[in-house]
Design an enzyme around this catalytic site. Structure first.
Site, PDB file in Angstrom:
ATOM      1  N   GLY A  95       0.826  -1.206   0.000  1.00  0.00           N
ATOM      2  CA  GLY A  95       0.000   0.000   0.000  1.00  0.00           C
ATOM      3  C   GLY A  95       0.853   1.246   0.000  1.00  0.00           C
ATOM      4  O   GLY A  95       2.054   1.207   0.275  1.00  0.00           O
ATOM      5  N   ASP A  96       0.210   2.354  -0.309  1.00  0.00           N
ATOM      6  CA  ASP A  96       0.879   3.653  -0.234  1.00  0.00           C
ATOM      7  C   ASP A  96      -0.183   4.731  -0.053  1.00  0.00           C
ATOM      8  O   ASP A  96      -1.318   4.579  -0.512  1.00  0.00           O
ATOM      9  CB  ASP A  96       1.704   3.931  -1.493  1.00  0.00           C
ATOM     10  CG  ASP A  96       2.645   5.108  -1.300  1.00  0.00           C
ATOM     11  OD1 ASP A  96       3.466   5.057  -0.367  1.00  0.00           O
ATOM     12  OD2 ASP A  96       2.557   6.089  -2.058  1.00  0.00           O
ATOM     13  N   THR A  97       0.206   5.796   0.618  1.00  0.00           N
ATOM     14  CA  THR A  97      -0.711   6.914   0.881  1.00  0.00           C
ATOM     15  C   THR A  97      -0.013   8.221   0.568  1.00  0.00           C
ATOM     16  O   THR A  97       1.170   8.399   0.880  1.00  0.00           O
ATOM     17  CB  THR A  97      -1.153   6.913   2.360  1.00  0.00           C
ATOM     18  OG1 THR A  97      -1.852   5.703   2.648  1.00  0.00           O
ATOM     19  CG2 THR A  97      -2.075   8.089   2.657  1.00  0.00           C
TER      20      THR A  97
END
Length: 229
Positions: A95-97
């Site tokens: 994931g990444d934000t």
């Protein structure tokens, strides 16, 4: 609808959880928030942090495409780590934000001053917190058989904050390892007045979307099966 999405999180994952946890699951992230959220819904996994440098230039990408590509590269990087170490796995989660406001990305701050300036820019306004997640199915040769992804954008409105309030939050050092220089946990819970979208995505991982895409992927490849209607 919100009701049906909530049902997927609270009914679908527990329904298949025993079968899912029979798989060797790798969380390709060192994020405490992602680890906590996936453990919260009962997932059993091993953490193998990505070493991807996250040096992809933003130019030429939309915010959604950019965060999705960063998360994909993290998944691919973890696949390579597993292959090099001959560690078996069935599933990689990554994931990444990022925070996006007025055409600009707000990633992790360089230092406390950078964090202060980010928060001062965001306070009293609404920005987008954009989180991407990938789930990759891995074969015995550490190749990706199939993968699914999602991108979830949530509007976050901060209270107007004084310089003293911003500095007090920065001094907790909680902002220093988070995109946009904040997190919703702990003291960050008092920063915002409104969320328009998925709370879990802002926290670090879009659990509802994860459930919706992972179950069909595993069914498609006969990793889990229904014994009920």
């Amino acid at each position: 609808s919100t009701q049906s999405t909530w049902g997927l999180l609270n009914l679908m994952l527990p329904l298949y959880l025993k079968q899912i946890n029979a798989l060797k699951i790798i969380l390709g992230s060192s994020s405490p928030a992602r680890k906590d959220l996936l453990q919260m819904v009962g997932l059993e996994f091993e953490v193998v942090p990505s070493t991807y440098a996250e040096d992809l230039p933003f130019e030429g990408h939309s915010p959604n495409d950019y965060v999705k590509e960063i998360a994909r590269r993290k998944m691919e990087n973890v696949r390579e780590i597993l292959k090099a170490s001959k560690k078996s796995a069935d599933l990689i989660i990554s994931g990444d934000t990022l925070i996006y406001f007025e055409g600009k990305l707000f990633q992790k701050p360089k230092d406390k001053l950078d964090a202060f300036n980010m928060l001062k820019t965001l306070c009293g306004k609404t920005h987008q917190c954009i989180t991407a997640a990938w789930v990759g199915l891995i074969d015995s040769n550490h190749e990706i058989i199939d993968a699914v992804s999602t991108v979830v954008s949530t509007g976050v409105t901060f209270f107007p904050l004084s310089d003293a309030e911003i500095q007090a939050y920065v001094d907790t050092e909680q902002p220093l390892n988070n995109s946009g220089s904040y997190m919703l946990q702990a003291h960050g819970a008092t920063l915002y007045t409104k969320l328009d979208g998925c709370f879990y995505a802002v926290w670090g991982f879009p659990l509802n979307a994860f459930a919706q895409m992972t179950i069909p992927l595993l069914k498609k490849h006969h990793k889990i099966q229904s014994s009920f209607n």
